[in-house]
Design a protein around this motif. Sequence first.
Motif, PDB file in Angstrom:
ATOM      1  N   GLU A  21      46.246   0.265   1.276  1.00  0.00           N
ATOM      2  CA  GLU A  21      45.302   0.428   0.173  1.00  0.00           C
ATOM      3  C   GLU A  21      45.929   0.027  -1.157  1.00  0.00           C
ATOM      4  OE1 GLU A  21      42.444   3.844  -1.888  1.00  0.00           O
ATOM      5  OE2 GLU A  21      43.644   4.332  -0.117  1.00  0.00           O
ATOM      6  N   GLN A  22      47.161   0.470  -1.389  1.00  0.00           N
ATOM      7  CA  GLN A  22      47.837   0.163  -2.652  1.00  0.00           C
ATOM      8  C   GLN A  22      48.168  -1.326  -2.775  1.00  0.00           C
ATOM      9  OE1 GLN A  22      48.609   2.671  -0.623  1.00  0.00           O
ATOM     10  NE2 GLN A  22      47.966   4.424  -1.864  1.00  0.00           N
ATOM     11  N   ASP A  24      46.363  -3.776  -1.457  1.00  0.00           N
ATOM     12  CA  ASP A  24      45.139  -4.572  -1.314  1.00  0.00           C
ATOM     13  C   ASP A  24      45.155  -5.446  -0.069  1.00  0.00           C
ATOM     14  OD1 ASP A  24      43.433  -3.724  -3.306  1.00  0.00           O
ATOM     15  OD2 ASP A  24      44.290  -5.057  -4.824  1.00  0.00           O
ATOM     16  N   ALA A  26      44.229  -5.248   4.360  1.00  0.00           N
ATOM     17  CA  ALA A  26      43.407  -4.517   5.331  1.00  0.00           C
ATOM     18  C   ALA A  26      44.074  -4.593   6.694  1.00  0.00           C
ATOM     19  CB  ALA A  26      42.002  -5.099   5.390  1.00  0.00           C
ATOM     20  N   THR A  43      40.549  -9.938   1.785  1.00  0.00           N
ATOM     21  CA  THR A  43      41.060  -8.984   0.810  1.00  0.00           C
ATOM     22  C   THR A  43      41.690  -9.745  -0.345  1.00  0.00           C
ATOM     23  OG1 THR A  43      43.251  -8.884   1.815  1.00  0.00           O
ATOM     24  CG2 THR A  43      41.600  -7.348   2.666  1.00  0.00           C
TER      25      THR A  43
END
Length: 316
Positions: A21-22, A24, A26, A43
């Motif tokens: 998540e941090q 960016d 997937a 992403t």
Amino acid sequence: MNTTLNERAAVLVQELIHEAEQLDVAVHRTEAGPVVVDAGVETAGSLEAGRLYAEACMSGLGRVAFVPYVHEGLSMPGVSVTVSRPVRACLASQYAGWQVSGGDYFAMASGPARILRGKEPLLEELGITEEPGVAVLTLESDSLPPAEVTRQLAADCGIPPQTLYLVVAPTKSLAASVQVVARVVETGLHKMHEVGFDIRAVKSGWGTAPLPPVGRNTLQAMGWTNDAVLYGGDVWYAVDCEDSAAEAVLERLPSSAARDFGVPFAELFKRYDGDFYQIDPLLFSPARVTLNNLATGRIFRAGELAVPVLSEEWGL
């Protein structure tokens, strides 16, 4: 028990997964079995994702850092790479020696899973092998691999699909820009091998190059990332050999040895109707190469940075 190159690379892929998540990116745990990390296809990706991607390509034997790159009026972010055990880090791991295809899918593959596949003449020459286990492959591609391709990759490596990790980024992405420029040491090492230098004499390597703007399409991105190395790449190798061995290849090591030197890569690609192999192979190396002979203390250097080519190309 020694840690394999694939196990070392898997540690870095796990970091990508844990910080997805941090960063960016997937993570797709596919029905076919392999784990696919999307670092820029669907992403945004990030510079830090690109750094981990590049280090995974080198199986953790190379360290990538972001540094200022300021030369002849060009001021850009830069990528610095420090490599230990260069033959294993760069040629057994980082080199893009596997063209993956299946149906409409295509990717250039790097990473230590190439060792498990064992079909590259370069790897056979180096005599580097590993027992099957966890495997890491990085794919430079505009799309995520379909299930049938991921299954075939695992089969080619002789491993269960669930032990294969794939990291994917398109050329026109932040992560791929970092990982391509981070090949600056590998590019020079491969050139040394091509011109007949005994690469087993290379004990350590360092290189830097500017991080280009992200191109608007694949051709532009491919051109800009390659040119960052060809015209802005500066590498240093610690070698242990006879001075005569270094002198014999020195003038052929930098990109300026090529007849096509000075022309942006994308322009050359168009000039030769997209036939990559028509481009003078001597072009594919950093702009400046320095050899520090540990056996004698002598320094050998050839080539010069061609920063104006980059400034004009990037509109800076």
